[in-house]
Design a protein around this motif. Sequence first.
Motif, short mmCIF file in Angstrom:
data_model
loop_
_atom_site.label_atom_id
_atom_site.label_comp_id
_atom_site.label_asym_id
_atom_site.label_seq_id
_atom_site.Cartn_x
_atom_site.Cartn_y
_atom_site.Cartn_z
N TYR A 96 7.28 25.63 -20.91
CA TYR A 96 6.93 27.18 -21.38
C TYR A 96 5.65 27.22 -21.99
CZ TYR A 96 7.92 31.54 -23.85
OH TYR A 96 7.58 32.65 -24.29
N GLN A 97 5.53 26.56 -22.89
CA GLN A 97 4.11 26.75 -23.75
C GLN A 97 2.95 26.79 -22.82
OE1 GLN A 97 3.63 27.81 -26.70
NE2 GLN A 97 5.71 27.46 -27.56
N ARG A 98 3.01 25.70 -21.94
CA ARG A 98 1.87 25.58 -20.83
C ARG A 98 1.70 26.66 -19.92
NH1 ARG A 98 3.01 21.43 -23.42
NH2 ARG A 98 1.56 19.47 -23.54
N LEU A 99 2.89 27.08 -19.63
CA LEU A 99 2.83 28.42 -18.69
C LEU A 99 2.21 29.65 -19.50
CD1 LEU A 99 6.23 28.10 -16.81
CD2 LEU A 99 3.81 28.08 -15.87
N ILE A 100 2.48 29.62 -20.84
CA ILE A 100 1.86 30.57 -21.64
C ILE A 100 0.57 30.60 -21.85
CG2 ILE A 100 1.81 31.74 -23.95
CD1 ILE A 100 4.25 32.52 -22.60
#
Lengths: 213, 251
Positions: A96-100
């Motif tokens: 999720y963090q990387r997609l953000i």
Amino acid sequence: MIQNNHTEQRPFFALAATVAGTLESVMQIAREISIAAKNAKAIAERAGEKANGFRPITDYINEIGQEMITLVKAINKSALKVSRIAVDELRAEDAYQRLISAKAYSAENTPESIHQLILEATEALSINRAALENEKNKLIELLMAIKIQMRATAVISTCSRVEATRADEYETNLEAVAVNVEIASDKIKHIIKECDDLLNTSSVSRDFVRNFK
Amino acid sequence: MKETILFDQGYEWIYFGRDLDKPEKIIDTNQYLIKDGNRCLLLDPGGIETFSSMLASITRHVRLEDISDLFASHQDPDIISSLRLWDKALPHTRLHAPWLWEGFIRHFGCNNIEYVGIPDDGGVLQLNRAKIHFIPAHYLHSSGNFHIYDPKAKLLMSGDVGAALEPIDSGIFVEDFSEHTKKMTLFHQRWMPSNKAKNDWISRVRELDIEMMAPQHGRIFKGEDVKRFLDWFEELDVGIAIKPFDKEEAA
Ligand SMILES: [Fe+2]
Ligand SMILES: [Fe+2]
């Protein structure tokens, strides 16, 4: 072995695995209780009529030992499952963090596909979080069940002491059995308390809560 | 997860493996812990999938804060893909791994743990009572690869050398050596790329006093079986995947 320091900073998946490892030693103590019950049974047999009150108690102690082994196995399994789900959650959070970050790179022109992936990642995280809560509750219930059993053990050892006094020359032998059961159950109580503390000091996935506020 | 104590004189060597809970298609791995007071070393900690049961198993023996050091013999995922999780669980530890792989292993996630690169020639790590040696094992099978030798315990942790592919319920020690070679042959022929590297390693390892050779997969060799393994390995032609190419294409 329980950790004394650093527990608060430790991630939840590590704490859950520690609970599983810690409870393993309860298994050994539960086996000791069963052995104590078998010894008591042998003594009660020899004592004949004098141990009439004591004999049924020995069966009960044995039963408690067996049930405890079953419960501890279930708790271990559950704690490991909690740890695994928490590991999955960490991985889902990473994704999720990387997609953000990917979204931030693309600034205003974020492609629809990235929005879609973020949506999916968000959903995956909430499913994971629900699964974690669910399993964590199961674990808490199981810990509750073993606590109730410990209360039953306390009653039993009191009864054992009373019955031992009626067994004349076997009194010391039978009282020793009651003492053994007490010692074993004190050890178990201590370990369970430590597990409780571990689970209470942790908070499930603070990052998650922060991200979705 | 099964466990057994391999050495116990002032400090301990503990074996962990045969994880019955691991997903079926994942290769089974052996992990080792040197338990030495507040300086405990975990060898080839394993992959993400076995992390939880591994952590639960070691907490039965040591407090997490006493794990001061990790070791990765090489970069493979079955060795150290769990790094990101250890990095969160044990942020204050050091990871000893081949210097060559630092830029690659860090891809697994290493924000808190200190990466201590082992130079090509190896080196020594003093724990409390245990003093262990990093033995170069380059190209066996990885281009930057180390084994661990403990002269006091007479134990060599040999990474993928000596590995065997076996069912999850198999024993921990080699019982019938010649039978066991059947489970090792293809693995070594295919995974070990260089006869030259193999023979160099064998000549160095023959100099060591070894009572147990403990690989990362399969079974542990004891006593005479260690020597049997070295003889067997010496005879074995490795790096076979390129052979058909050599003969037909290069002719
Ligand atoms: Fe490997
Ligand atoms: Fe391997």
